[in-house]
Enzyme design. Sequence first.
Site, PDB file in Angstrom:
ATOM      1  CB  ALA A  17      36.349  49.448 -28.077  1.00 48.73           C
ATOM      2  NE  ARG A  75      26.897  49.849 -16.928  1.00 50.59           N
ATOM      3  CZ  ARG A  75      27.501  48.664 -16.796  1.00 50.59           C
ATOM      4  NH1 ARG A  75      27.585  48.105 -15.599  1.00 50.59           N
ATOM      5  NH2 ARG A  75      28.032  48.055 -17.833  1.00 50.59           N
ATOM      6  CG  ASP A 122      34.848  48.447 -19.804  1.00 44.92           C
ATOM      7  OD1 ASP A 122      35.513  47.407 -19.948  1.00 44.92           O
ATOM      8  OD2 ASP A 122      33.660  48.459 -19.412  1.00 44.92           O
TER       9      ASP A 122
HETATM   10  C1  UD1 Z   1      31.436  42.510 -18.441  1.00 48.77           C
HETATM   11  C2  UD1 Z   1      31.151  41.028 -18.195  1.00 48.77           C
HETATM   12  C3  UD1 Z   1      31.231  40.748 -16.709  1.00 48.77           C
HETATM   13  C4  UD1 Z   1      32.578  41.149 -16.163  1.00 48.77           C
HETATM   14  C5  UD1 Z   1      32.899  42.608 -16.525  1.00 48.77           C
HETATM   15  C6  UD1 Z   1      34.337  42.894 -16.184  1.00 48.77           C
HETATM   16  C7  UD1 Z   1      29.607  40.447 -19.986  1.00 48.77           C
HETATM   17  C8  UD1 Z   1      28.195  40.149 -20.353  1.00 48.77           C
HETATM   18  N1  UD1 Z   1      29.848  40.734 -18.718  1.00 48.77           N
HETATM   19  O1  UD1 Z   1      30.376  43.226 -17.796  1.00 48.77           O
HETATM   20  O2  UD1 Z   1      31.030  39.356 -16.471  1.00 48.77           O
HETATM   21  O3  UD1 Z   1      32.601  40.972 -14.758  1.00 48.77           O
HETATM   22  O4  UD1 Z   1      32.717  42.847 -17.920  1.00 48.77           O
HETATM   23  O5  UD1 Z   1      34.675  44.249 -16.415  1.00 48.77           O
HETATM   24  O6  UD1 Z   1      30.473  40.368 -20.823  1.00 48.77           O
HETATM   25  N2  UD1 Z   1      30.784  45.827 -25.715  1.00 48.77           N
HETATM   26  C9  UD1 Z   1      30.743  45.710 -27.090  1.00 48.77           C
HETATM   27  N3  UD1 Z   1      29.582  45.322 -27.687  1.00 48.77           N
HETATM   28  C10 UD1 Z   1      28.452  45.029 -26.982  1.00 48.77           C
HETATM   29  C11 UD1 Z   1      28.506  45.150 -25.562  1.00 48.77           C
HETATM   30  C12 UD1 Z   1      29.682  45.539 -24.967  1.00 48.77           C
HETATM   31  O7  UD1 Z   1      31.744  45.952 -27.774  1.00 48.77           O
HETATM   32  O8  UD1 Z   1      27.448  44.655 -27.604  1.00 48.77           O
HETATM   33  C13 UD1 Z   1      32.051  46.241 -25.069  1.00 48.77           C
HETATM   34  C14 UD1 Z   1      31.928  47.516 -24.262  1.00 48.77           C
HETATM   35  O9  UD1 Z   1      32.224  48.651 -25.075  1.00 48.77           O
HETATM   36  C15 UD1 Z   1      32.954  47.315 -23.166  1.00 48.77           C
HETATM   37  C16 UD1 Z   1      33.036  45.799 -23.014  1.00 48.77           C
HETATM   38  O10 UD1 Z   1      32.431  45.252 -24.150  1.00 48.77           O
HETATM   39  O11 UD1 Z   1      34.227  47.810 -23.551  1.00 48.77           O
HETATM   40  C17 UD1 Z   1      32.333  45.293 -21.752  1.00 48.77           C
HETATM   41  O12 UD1 Z   1      30.972  45.679 -21.808  1.00 48.77           O
HETATM   42  P1  UD1 Z   1      30.204  46.202 -20.528  1.00 48.77           P
HETATM   43  O13 UD1 Z   1      28.813  46.519 -20.923  1.00 48.77           O
HETATM   44  O14 UD1 Z   1      30.985  47.252 -19.860  1.00 48.77           O
HETATM   45  O15 UD1 Z   1      30.199  44.879 -19.635  1.00 48.77           O
HETATM   46  P2  UD1 Z   1      30.068  44.793 -18.063  1.00 48.77           P
HETATM   47  O16 UD1 Z   1      28.655  45.001 -17.668  1.00 48.77           O
HETATM   48  O17 UD1 Z   1      31.080  45.621 -17.411  1.00 48.77           O
HETATM   49 CA    CA Z   2      32.501  47.161 -18.117  1.00 51.09          CA
END
Ligand code: UD1
Ligand code: CA
Length: 464
Positions: free
Chosen positions: A10, A16, A104
């Site tokens: 989180a 986006r 999310d």
């Molecule tokens: C991610 C997955 C994707 C999957 C999708 C499912 C990765 C690279 N990709 O993509 O394969 O299909 O979820 O919903 O994991 N977050 C952090 N720290 C960071 C980056 C993200 O805590 O440095 C958290 C975000 O707050 C979020 C979650 O990780 O709650 C997922 O990140 P998000 O950027 O939404 O990944 P997706 O592009 O949806």
């Molecule tokens: Ca996501």
Amino acid sequence: MKEIGVIILAAGQGKRMKSSLPKVLHPLGGKPLFLYALTTAQRLKPSKVAVIIGHGAEAVRSAYGGDDVEWVTQEQQLGTAHAVLCTKDSFADFSGDILILSGDVPLIQESTLITIINAHRESKAALTLMTACLDAAAGYGRILRDERGEITGIVEERDATSDQRRIREVNAGVYVTSSNFLFTALAGVKNDNHQKEYYLPDIVTVGLSQCKKIATIQVDDPWEMKGINTREEFSLMEKMLQEEINRRWMAAGVTIKDPQATYIEEGVTIGRDTVIGPNTHLCGRTVIGERCRIDGSAYLTDAEVGDEVHLRFSVVLSSCRVERGAIIGPFAHLRPGTSLGRNVHIGNFVETKEAEIGEGTKANHLTYLGDCAIGRDTNIGAGTITCNYDGFNKYRTSIGDRVQVGSDTTLVAPIALGDDVYVATATTVRHDIPAGALVYNERQERVREGWTEQKREKMTGKIK
Ligand code: UD1
Ligand code: CA
């Protein structure tokens, strides 16, 4: 039984969303997004829960309130693998299985989590991840498989070829693994991709290169694993949640005239045979009794409404209590601290605040009742104002039982009117009035016959 630990991601900003509020704090059904995954995970009674925070860390932490989770800060958001790696020290002495969820992905069910944990334990895989087949797979990581159907890796949308983008099986972002495998594999993840981020799904290829067994399990209902990345996805999910909540209340005996235009939050309860008109919002901890009528365009937050109350068209109620049989509106505003006894009538353009109003009392037109206590069977005439504020302090008004307050009365607080007082119309009351007394302002009424005609002639220049 092996212990289970949970990691919830989180820390991201949610680029986006184009918002200054972290994505995981945006409300869904009135509740911050990340609390869905967190509360579902807690039902598994894990021995440890770590939530990774970064963007708006303090705000995220305080949105939860509880002290039974460990908050791990990811200073820089370098990707989901980097985020999980931040929990390494927290899990140093942990030898159980680790369940990883995204903050999310709100609708994931407890039963689905139990299924994936059990499948992981039975298959003895190093890592088990959940997949789903979606018609609209855009935005998700795609599952790559060889000709035997074995998983070979996950490619993110941005890094995918056009052929890979046609793959409908996607990564749900739900993983079960041992802490041992997890942190070893994470050390091998690189950021040589389009976003220059460390991707958690890359632990699949790292594991395969170490000849580890990687298992997948498909979720039955793809809605469960829907992630929310944009405001449009928020609104679609909000709508879906709302439809489900409305269906639940209709099944429980509530009439909802237009479910598409009725917004009921998760924490609300409604009694049987209550009828709800369109554009009604029931928020927070609102409780509605049985056989109530809500005509429509009503916005209630933390309101407690007894049985057989009639909320006529267009009312706003916040942090207040309304007892059985009261009639409110149209166009009334009950502000915090309002408490209405049985059968009270509050009519059009009446505002109340910190007002305790006794059984059977009526204030039917154009009135402000603030910081006051009013007895039973009192009638508050049109245009009555409690003058409760002198620019520095707020003062209280007290009005007894069976009082008749005439129209256009101003009550200058602090002030007390005893039982059975009669306030003549157009009175400014500045002093306490004993029970049974009449109060009126000395004013002379004068009449000048023919005045209007003279005035009109003067104004049009025809002076006689
Ligand atoms: C991610 C997955 C994707 C999957 C999708 C499912 C990765 C690279 N990709 O993509 O394969 O299909 O979820 O919903 O994991 N977050 C952090 N720290 C960071 C980056 C993200 O805590 O440095 C958290 C975000 O707050 C979020 C979650 O990780 O709650 C997922 O990140 P998000 O950027 O939404 O990944 P997706 O592009 O949806
Ligand atoms: Ca996501």
